[in-house]
Design a protein around this motif. Structure first.
Motif, PDB file in Angstrom:
ATOM      1  N   PHE A  56       0.822  -1.192   0.015  1.00  0.00           N
ATOM      2  CA  PHE A  56       0.081   0.078   0.088  1.00  0.00           C
ATOM      3  C   PHE A  56       0.888   1.281   0.068  1.00  0.00           C
ATOM      4  CE2 PHE A  56      -2.742   3.098   2.671  1.00  0.00           C
ATOM      5  CZ  PHE A  56      -3.471   3.390   1.726  1.00  0.00           C
ATOM      6  N   ASN A  57       0.752   2.227  -0.784  1.00  0.00           N
ATOM      7  CA  ASN A  57       1.289   3.324  -1.001  1.00  0.00           C
ATOM      8  C   ASN A  57       2.900   3.215  -1.059  1.00  0.00           C
ATOM      9  OD1 ASN A  57      -0.123   5.692  -1.149  1.00  0.00           O
ATOM     10  ND2 ASN A  57      -0.479   5.924   0.857  1.00  0.00           N
ATOM     11  N   GLY A  58       3.282   2.372  -1.874  1.00  0.00           N
ATOM     12  CA  GLY A  58       4.893   2.236  -2.158  1.00  0.00           C
ATOM     13  C   GLY A  58       5.424   1.252  -1.156  1.00  0.00           C
ATOM     14  N   ASP A  72       3.955   2.238 -12.650  1.00  0.00           N
ATOM     15  CA  ASP A  72       2.874   1.122 -12.141  1.00  0.00           C
ATOM     16  C   ASP A  72       3.487   0.086 -11.002  1.00  0.00           C
ATOM     17  OD1 ASP A  72       1.782  -1.603 -12.521  1.00  0.00           O
ATOM     18  OD2 ASP A  72       0.963  -0.951 -14.081  1.00  0.00           O
ATOM     19  N   GLU A  73       2.505   0.041 -10.075  1.00  0.00           N
ATOM     20  CA  GLU A  73       3.049  -0.643  -8.674  1.00  0.00           C
ATOM     21  C   GLU A  73       3.332  -2.082  -9.018  1.00  0.00           C
ATOM     22  OE1 GLU A  73      -0.005   0.700  -5.827  1.00  0.00           O
ATOM     23  OE2 GLU A  73       1.162   2.265  -5.205  1.00  0.00           O
ATOM     24  N   ALA A  74       2.567  -2.703  -9.770  1.00  0.00           N
ATOM     25  CA  ALA A  74       2.437  -4.381  -9.775  1.00  0.00           C
ATOM     26  C   ALA A  74       3.949  -4.358 -10.482  1.00  0.00           C
ATOM     27  CB  ALA A  74       1.623  -4.706 -10.544  1.00  0.00           C
ATOM     28  N   ILE A  75       4.281  -3.481 -11.591  1.00  0.00           N
ATOM     29  CA  ILE A  75       5.410  -3.742 -12.428  1.00  0.00           C
ATOM     30  C   ILE A  75       6.686  -3.441 -11.465  1.00  0.00           C
ATOM     31  CG2 ILE A  75       6.833  -3.007 -14.442  1.00  0.00           C
ATOM     32  CD1 ILE A  75       4.237  -2.669 -16.009  1.00  0.00           C
ATOM     33  N   ALA A 134      -3.381  -3.171  -2.156  1.00  0.00           N
ATOM     34  CA  ALA A 134      -4.555  -2.366  -1.754  1.00  0.00           C
ATOM     35  C   ALA A 134      -4.397  -0.805  -2.394  1.00  0.00           C
ATOM     36  CB  ALA A 134      -4.452  -2.251  -0.342  1.00  0.00           C
ATOM     37  N   LYS A 135      -5.870  -0.488  -2.601  1.00  0.00           N
ATOM     38  CA  LYS A 135      -5.728   0.929  -3.155  1.00  0.00           C
ATOM     39  C   LYS A 135      -6.166   1.766  -2.031  1.00  0.00           C
ATOM     40  CE  LYS A 135      -6.774  -0.832  -8.060  1.00  0.00           C
ATOM     41  NZ  LYS A 135      -6.975  -2.118  -7.411  1.00  0.00           N
ATOM     42  N   SER A 136      -6.676   1.501  -1.239  1.00  0.00           N
ATOM     43  CA  SER A 136      -7.039   2.570  -0.078  1.00  0.00           C
ATOM     44  C   SER A 136      -6.855   1.981   1.336  1.00  0.00           C
ATOM     45  CB  SER A 136      -8.540   2.758  -0.213  1.00  0.00           C
ATOM     46  OG  SER A 136      -9.397   1.306   0.181  1.00  0.00           O
ATOM     47  N   TYR A 137      -6.775   2.648   2.348  1.00  0.00           N
ATOM     48  CA  TYR A 137      -6.488   2.309   3.564  1.00  0.00           C
ATOM     49  C   TYR A 137      -7.639   1.658   4.258  1.00  0.00           C
ATOM     50  CZ  TYR A 137      -5.594   2.043   8.302  1.00  0.00           C
ATOM     51  OH  TYR A 137      -5.329   1.727   9.629  1.00  0.00           O
ATOM     52  N   GLU A 138      -8.801   1.508   3.856  1.00  0.00           N
ATOM     53  CA  GLU A 138     -10.077   0.475   3.831  1.00  0.00           C
ATOM     54  C   GLU A 138      -9.497  -0.915   3.419  1.00  0.00           C
ATOM     55  OE1 GLU A 138     -10.789   3.808   2.835  1.00  0.00           O
ATOM     56  OE2 GLU A 138     -10.924   4.530   4.943  1.00  0.00           O
TER      57      GLU A 138
END
Ligand code: ADP
Length: 722
Positions: free
Chosen positions: A211-213, A230-233, A394-398
């Motif tokens: 999450f967030n890097g 791109d985070e996954a890359i 995760a894209k959000s904290y929730e």
């Protein structure tokens, strides 16, 4: 616990010591303490790669050297081949290994000469139904991936098969291997087995959420290298930078291919000269094995060090991807979860890009923890990686909190028997009676008492469903009608041996009785209307075309449902769509054309044709037994479905190594039969099919000519008249 200290013949101990295994892993030692080598039943519910197969091997070898025989049951054909290859290494101990995954109505008596037989659960069930004699000699049964009892498709067969094997060989040792599940104790109690339950792994597994890097694990966090947006890359590149490889799980085939393409240019920059050379070799082999648009994309990806893997690829292509990855050349595979279930293909880092999956009744839903664990468990190659990492995104904290709580902190779900419906039980009721395991209703209930369903739910629930099944089987004349005892008719016996759902058999018999004429379409649609067929989905663009086709060919279907009955009509259209796929296949439409037209992969064509061939075989057999029209036509179509070709090529296609494309080339050049080939010149045949294949062809038809080398052929080809 040292291998040396085990109560095993010396030759077995030497075998393992020579392969570098000197000491048992802790869960293995626990299994030995709980009686593994004394013939006790055991359930080992331990993570992937923690040495379950070795447990099975020790129990099997011990029993075999004392004169016994082992049956190793797996859920998938690909797994059967993997285990078969592994067990062949025991040939130096004089152990013979066989594999049985083929036709369902064969007894495979010849397999009985082997000490270990590897089979899928369906094939095991069919061997039992066909009263294969060597099954009575089995002294150890290994049930691999036994948690699949929870699967509506495969579970019922697995639990009934285990119940039958135990009934037949009461002293036989049962060794069940499972992923960690919530109610392992219940499963063990059902099997009268000791339980080895452990989370131990040979390589540490760091599970967490990105999450967030940052990659957050339970007790650690770790920033991730960020060369791209791109985070996954980035997660992939981060792993490669540290000398590892990555498996990325996606929810759809399209996304799988998309990610392998997207990551290709960044991964390519990390490749060494040797990598590039090896990858070029793999890419070449891909193109030699397939000529579809999808394989061209795969080729381009592989040249960059990435690949995708899903059921739409043919088996040879999947194997090329798997071996390229095992050799460390392919750095990234993006895959659907089928890879996690089927193969032992570990990687330093596993990235689960999508934790949701579509279900027709509830829309997009989070996958079960058990499935997540199967994927996460692929992280960390024993002896090669210092640790493994399983990463959810995760894209959000929730979402971060949700993923952490659901997958990292919670345990796996309980598993539940799926035997309690008429659809699941019908076929097993018939086979139980047909095999003489039950001659009265009481005996049948008594037999079913031994299933996991009865153990979990009590027999009362089954009683109602059993009566529904018995009524159906009597009404369809698979059981004698006028007898209180349970006696299968000749028809019922054949249905059981052919390993077809009794409902399919009833539909086929009715269709054959009612059909006026038998066109290809009539018979293809008949088999596609049975519950054993795997149907294709309707895409929105399919409706108009398929509907038009139905209108133009209405008289070839036994019945066209009313289009206002939407659900029934839609189902019918998908039956027609599947029939049309088979129609294109037997009329030699090129595979790429079929893939594009139906929006499927080559692997799907072969999987559909495999099932269709078997149901067509059943149709021919039933027509013969019941003296109905259509037996000859069905037998002819069975062969055409096997080869995917028109009738005039059948003679050529009986030659192994000649597929439908080569057969067509030979036919068009005037070689229309094996008799024509017997007179042909080696040069001519080699020009058409290549020198290697030409040599094989000649060998099979009993000719001993030497075929010219490929360089000679090239010059010959150049000089060939237009
Ligand atoms: P599983 O079936 O649980 O996925 P395997 O039995 O295939 O795991 O074991 C994974 C790897 O670990 C194999 O390469 C196997 O040879 C190796 N292995 C198993 N047990 C031991 C052991 N006691 N010591 C060293 N290596 C082992």
């Amino acid at each position: 616990m040292k291998i040396e200290s085990l109560d095993l013949p010396d030759e077995i101990k030497r075998f393992y010591e020579n392969s570098g295994i000197l000491e048992l892993y802790p869960p293995q030692a626990e299994a030995v303490e709980k009686g593994l080598l004394e013939g006790k039943n055991l359930l080992a519910a331990i993570p992937t790669a923690s040495g379950k197969t070795l447990l099975a091997e020790l129990a099997m070898l011990k029993s075999i050297l004392a004169g016994g025989k082992a049956l190793y049951i797996v859920p998938l054909r690909a797994l059967a081949s993997e285990k078969f290859r592994r067990f062949q290494e025991f040939s130096e101990l004089g152990i013979r290994v066989g594999i049985s995954t083929g036709d369902y109505d064969r007894r495979d008596e010849g397999l009985g000469i082997n000490d270990i037989i590897v089979a899928t659960s369906e094939k095991t069930d069919s061997l039992l139904r066909n009263e294969t004699a060597w099954m009575q000699e089995i002294s150890v049964v290994v049930a691999d991936e036994v948690h699949l009892i929870d699967s509506p498709d495969r579970g019922p067969t697995l639990e009934v098969t285990l119940a039958k094997l135990r009934r037949m060989n009461p002293s036989c040792q049962i060794l069940a291997l499972s992923a960690t599940v919530g109610n392992a104790d219940e499963l063990a109690a059902w099997l009268d087995a000791g339980l080895v339950l452990s989370e131990w792994r040979p390589t540490d597994l760091m599970e967490g959420v990105f999450f967030n890097g940052t990659f957050y694990c339970k007790d650690k966090e770790k920033p991730v290298y960020k060369p791209t947006k791109d985070e996954a890359i980035n997660l992939v590149l981060d792993t490669i930078k540290e000398g590892g490889q990555c498996l990325v799980f996606e929810s759809s085939r399209k996304n799988c291919m998309g990610f392998a393409k997207k990551a290709a240019s960044a991964v390519k920059k990390t490749l060494s000269a040797e990598d590039r050379e090896a990858l070029a070799g793999i890419a070449n082999e891909i193109m030699e094995n397939s000529e579809t648009d999808v394989s061209s994309v795969l080729e381009a990806c592989v040249l960059s060090g990435t690949a995708f893997h899903h059921a739409g690829l043919t088996t040879p292509l999947r194997e090329l991807v798997e071996s390229g990855f095992r050799e460390g050349r392919i750095k990234l595979i993006s895959s659907t979860p089928t890879l996690a279930a089927g193969l032992n293909l570990p990687a330093r880092r596993v990235v689960i890009r999508s934790y949701r999956r579509y279900s027709s009744d509830a829309g997009m839903q989070p996958i079960p923890v058990l499935e997540y664990k199967q994927m996460a468990g692929r992280a960390g190659r024993p002896r090669l990686d210092p640790y493994g990492e399983a990463v959810l995104l995760a894209k959000s904290y929730e979402e971060f909190v949700f993923l952490f709580e659901k997958y990292i902190e919670a345990g796996a779900e309980d598993i539940w028997s799926k035997l309690g419906t008429e659809n699941a039980l019908r076929t097993h009721v018939l086979s139980t009676i047909s095999n003489g395991f039950a001659r009265t209703r009481e005996e049948l209930m008594d037999f079913l008492e031994a299933t996991f369903f009865a153990f979990q739910y009590s027999n009362f629930g089954l009683s109602v469903v059993v009566d529904e099944c018995l009524n159906f089987l009597r009404q369809e004349e698979m059981l004698e009608k006028d007898s209180d005892a349970l006696v299968s008719t000749v028809f019922g016996k054949l249905v059981s041996k052919l390993y077809i759902d009794p409902l399919s058999a009833a539909l086929i018999a009715k269709g054959l009785r009612e059909a006026g004429t038998f066109t290809e379409l009539t018979l293809l649609h008949l088999i596609c209307s049975t519950p054993d067929m795997r149907l294709m989905y309707m895409r929105s663009q399919d409706y108009q075309d398929i509907n038009d086709y139905v209108m133009a060919h209405a008289d070839e279907f036994s019945k066209v449902p009313n289009p206002f009955n939407i659900a029934e009509y839609e189902w019918f259209l998908s039956e027609v769509k599947t029939s049309l796929l088979l129609m294109d296949w037997i009329h030699e439409k090129p595979e790429n054309e079929i893939c594009l037209k139906f929006g499927i992969g080559e692997g799907d064509i072969h999987a559909t044709a495999d099932i269709a061939e078997w149901i067509m075989h059943v149709t021919a057999q039933l027509a013969r037994l019941l003296d109905l029209k259509g037996a000859k036509e069905a037998a002819e179509l069975e062969k055409r479905i096997r080869y995917g070709a028109a009738p005039e090529l059948m003679d050529l296609l009986d030659i192994r190594s000649v597929g439908r494309v080569r057969a067509r080339k030979l036919y068009e050049a005037g070689f229309k039969s094996t008799a024509d080939l017997a007179r042909a010149s080696p040069e001519q045949v080699a020009t058409l099919v290549g020198p290697k294949i030409a040599e094989k062809v000649f060998k099979q038809i009993g000719r001993k000519e030497t075929v010219p080398e490929s360089s000679d052929i090239e010059s010959l080809e150049k000089g060939f008249p237009e």
